[in-house]
Design a protein around this motif. Structure first.
Motif, PDB file in Angstrom:
ATOM      1  N   LEU A   5       0.828  -1.200   0.000  1.00 30.78           N
ATOM      2  CA  LEU A   5       0.000   0.000   0.000  1.00 30.78           C
ATOM      3  C   LEU A   5       0.866   1.256   0.000  1.00 30.78           C
ATOM      4  O   LEU A   5       0.537   2.260  -0.641  1.00 30.78           O
ATOM      5  CB  LEU A   5      -0.920   0.006   1.228  1.00 30.78           C
ATOM      6  N   VAL A   8       2.023   2.118  -3.471  1.00 31.43           N
ATOM      7  CA  VAL A   8       0.938   2.734  -4.243  1.00 31.43           C
ATOM      8  C   VAL A   8       0.735   4.181  -3.803  1.00 31.43           C
ATOM      9  O   VAL A   8       0.570   5.087  -4.624  1.00 31.43           O
ATOM     10  CB  VAL A   8      -0.364   1.925  -4.082  1.00 31.43           C
ATOM     11  N   VAL A  19      -5.239   5.185   0.079  1.00 35.16           N
ATOM     12  CA  VAL A  19      -5.153   3.998  -0.782  1.00 35.16           C
ATOM     13  C   VAL A  19      -6.023   2.880  -0.210  1.00 35.16           C
ATOM     14  O   VAL A  19      -6.758   2.208  -0.942  1.00 35.16           O
ATOM     15  CB  VAL A  19      -3.695   3.534  -0.931  1.00 35.16           C
ATOM     16  N   VAL A  23      -9.080   0.917  -2.074  1.00 36.50           N
ATOM     17  CA  VAL A  23      -9.064  -0.543  -2.230  1.00 36.50           C
ATOM     18  C   VAL A  23     -10.315  -1.169  -1.624  1.00 36.50           C
ATOM     19  O   VAL A  23     -10.885  -2.119  -2.184  1.00 36.50           O
ATOM     20  CB  VAL A  23      -7.788  -1.131  -1.580  1.00 36.50           C
ATOM     21  N   VAL A  37      -5.345   6.969  -7.682  1.00 31.34           N
ATOM     22  CA  VAL A  37      -4.934   5.786  -6.924  1.00 31.34           C
ATOM     23  C   VAL A  37      -5.091   4.526  -7.780  1.00 31.34           C
ATOM     24  O   VAL A  37      -4.223   3.645  -7.774  1.00 31.34           O
ATOM     25  CB  VAL A  37      -5.743   5.670  -5.621  1.00 31.34           C
ATOM     26  N   GLN A  38      -6.191   4.445  -8.539  1.00 31.96           N
ATOM     27  CA  GLN A  38      -6.412   3.262  -9.368  1.00 31.96           C
ATOM     28  C   GLN A  38      -5.348   3.137 -10.445  1.00 31.96           C
ATOM     29  O   GLN A  38      -4.896   2.028 -10.765  1.00 31.96           O
ATOM     30  CB  GLN A  38      -7.802   3.306 -10.001  1.00 31.96           C
ATOM     31  N   ILE A  41      -2.340   1.718  -8.770  1.00 28.27           N
ATOM     32  CA  ILE A  41      -2.563   0.282  -8.522  1.00 28.27           C
ATOM     33  C   ILE A  41      -2.311  -0.512  -9.799  1.00 28.27           C
ATOM     34  O   ILE A  41      -1.629  -1.545  -9.791  1.00 28.27           O
ATOM     35  CB  ILE A  41      -3.996   0.058  -7.994  1.00 28.27           C
ATOM     36  N   ASP A  42      -2.865  -0.024 -10.911  1.00 24.95           N
ATOM     37  CA  ASP A  42      -2.714  -0.734 -12.190  1.00 24.95           C
ATOM     38  C   ASP A  42      -1.261  -0.724 -12.653  1.00 24.95           C
ATOM     39  O   ASP A  42      -0.741  -1.735 -13.135  1.00 24.95           O
ATOM     40  CB  ASP A  42      -3.611  -0.094 -13.251  1.00 24.95           C
ATOM     41  N   TYR A  46      -0.565  -3.895  -8.104  1.00 23.02           N
ATOM     42  CA  TYR A  46      -0.852  -4.187  -6.694  1.00 23.02           C
ATOM     43  C   TYR A  46      -2.033  -5.141  -6.574  1.00 23.02           C
ATOM     44  O   TYR A  46      -3.051  -4.997  -7.267  1.00 23.02           O
ATOM     45  CB  TYR A  46      -1.158  -2.897  -5.930  1.00 23.02           C
ATOM     46  N   ARG A  47      -1.903  -6.118  -5.686  1.00 29.98           N
ATOM     47  CA  ARG A  47      -2.992  -7.036  -5.368  1.00 29.98           C
ATOM     48  C   ARG A  47      -3.153  -7.083  -3.857  1.00 29.98           C
ATOM     49  O   ARG A  47      -2.163  -7.299  -3.135  1.00 29.98           O
ATOM     50  CB  ARG A  47      -2.706  -8.451  -5.892  1.00 29.98           C
ATOM     51  N   PRO A  48      -4.388  -6.891  -3.353  1.00 32.51           N
ATOM     52  CA  PRO A  48      -4.587  -6.930  -1.894  1.00 32.51           C
ATOM     53  C   PRO A  48      -4.208  -8.290  -1.319  1.00 32.51           C
ATOM     54  O   PRO A  48      -4.388  -9.327  -1.969  1.00 32.51           O
ATOM     55  CB  PRO A  48      -6.094  -6.672  -1.740  1.00 32.51           C
TER      56      PRO A  48
END
Length: 349
Positions: A5, A8, A19, A23, A37-38, A41-42, A46-48
């Motif tokens: 996080l 990001v 962030v 999410v 933020v998106q 992430i892209d 990033y993956r939670p």
């Protein structure tokens, strides 16, 4: 090292908290900030960390699905749909196989593996209502399948009687009058086989005819061999039907094979309707007319009910148990002598 996080947040020029809010789809984030933020992430991929997220809530992120027979195409297809539905809710599915034995179903329902799962989807065959009423407190449970229960649990099941009547109505409309039913059971009237047999009786009676009980054959199981054996027994005692409604597709497919071996043609001599719309029913030498339960809806509704109960605060009053009837279709194929067509039936709770 995975993307965090913090990574990001640095790229997007916002706080870690912002962030996290994006999410988790929290409101009150401006569209511009959410978009920035998106993009971060892209860009970072990033993956939670779903495991950490579930653990923070005191959960495992795992639900169990217990079915009688994973080798049965219907249960295999339902299991695939449940896995897809659970993934949309960020849960992993643990599959269990009970072999349709009551002792195994009791073991699963009363807490086996309860320390590693958040909830249970159970499709029982032999379990009794008293077994469910004796279930100790534990992870939430939702029932699948058409066996009836007087127990305080959500239950997802199509209307077997109405679906069976639709199948028999189709055969009657074709002018068939000696309609056999293969797949009856000798056990409790709460079994789905008895409900489908009830539908067979009700629709024939509604047509003004008398159900011919000599055309009903009980089976010990629900496989292709059972269907072939039952059809052989029917023919060997001189009871030649002009149509067949089978408990499920595998029984129907076995019966169709036996008819071919005896020199009888489907559908010219015997029209055949199955139940379940397994993939195999579409690709035989003679494609099978069948009742098609909405498996995707069954899975989605079951997972939604279970996730709702998992998420409910312990102090909250739980919702009343629900009996939900997903839809089904009668899919007409070559085994009743028609071009493929779908007749929708049975939507709603």
């Amino acid at each position: 090292m995975g993307v965090s996080l913090k990574d990001v947040a640095q790229l997007a020029g916002v706080s870690v908290k912002t962030v996290s809010n994006v999410v988790n789809n929290f409101p009150h984030i401006t569209p511009a900030t959410r978009a920035r933020v998106q993009r971060a992430i892209d860009d970072l991929g990033y993956r939670p960390n779903m495991t950490a997220r579930h653990l923070r809530k005191g959960r495992t992120g795992i639900i169990a699905l217990a079915v009688p027979e994973l080798g049965n195409p219907y249960f295999a297809e339902v299991a695939g749909a449940v896995i897809d539905a659970a993934a949309r809710h960020e849960h992993t599915v643990l599959l269990d196989h009970t072999a349709g034995l009551r002792e195994n179903e009791v073991l699963v329902s009363q807490g086996f593996r309860s320390h590693v799962i958040d909830g249970l989807l159970l499709s029982p065959i032999e379990l009794e209502s008293e077994d469910l009423l004796a279930r100790p407190a534990g992870p939430p449970m939702v029932l699948l399948g058409e066996r009836e229960y007087d127990a305080p649990y959500d239950h997802i099941a199509i209307d077997n009687v109405a679906a069976a009547r639709a199948a028999v109505r189709h055969l009657l409309a074709l002018g068939r009058r000696r309609i056999a039913f293969i797949g009856a059971r000798r056990e409790s009237a709460r079994q789905p086989a008895h409900q489908r047999l009830r539908g067979w009786r009700e629709e024939i009676t509604a047509s003004g005819a008398v159900p011919q009980e000599s055309l009903v054959v009980a089976t010990d199981g629900y496989g292709r061999r059972d269907g072939a054996s039952a059809m052989a027994a029917l023919l060997d005692r001189g009871e030649r039907p002009d149509a067949l409604f089978a408990y499920n597709d595998t029984v129907a497919i076995g019966a169709m094979r036996l008819l071919a071996e005896r020199g009888l043609r489907v559908p010219e001599d015997v029209a055949v309707v199955g139940f379940d719309d397994i993939e195999e029913s579409r690709y035989g030498a003679v494609s099978l007319t069948t009742v098609a339960p909405d498996k995707a809806a069954i899975a989605a509704l079951a997972v939604e009910c279970l996730v709702e109960r998992i998420a409910a605060p312990a102090s909250a009053e739980p919702p009343a148990p629900r009996r939900i009837h997903p839809g089904y279709e009668l899919v007409v194929r070559e085994s009743t002598g028609n071009l493929p067509v779908r007749h929708r039936r049975g939507r709603g709770a």
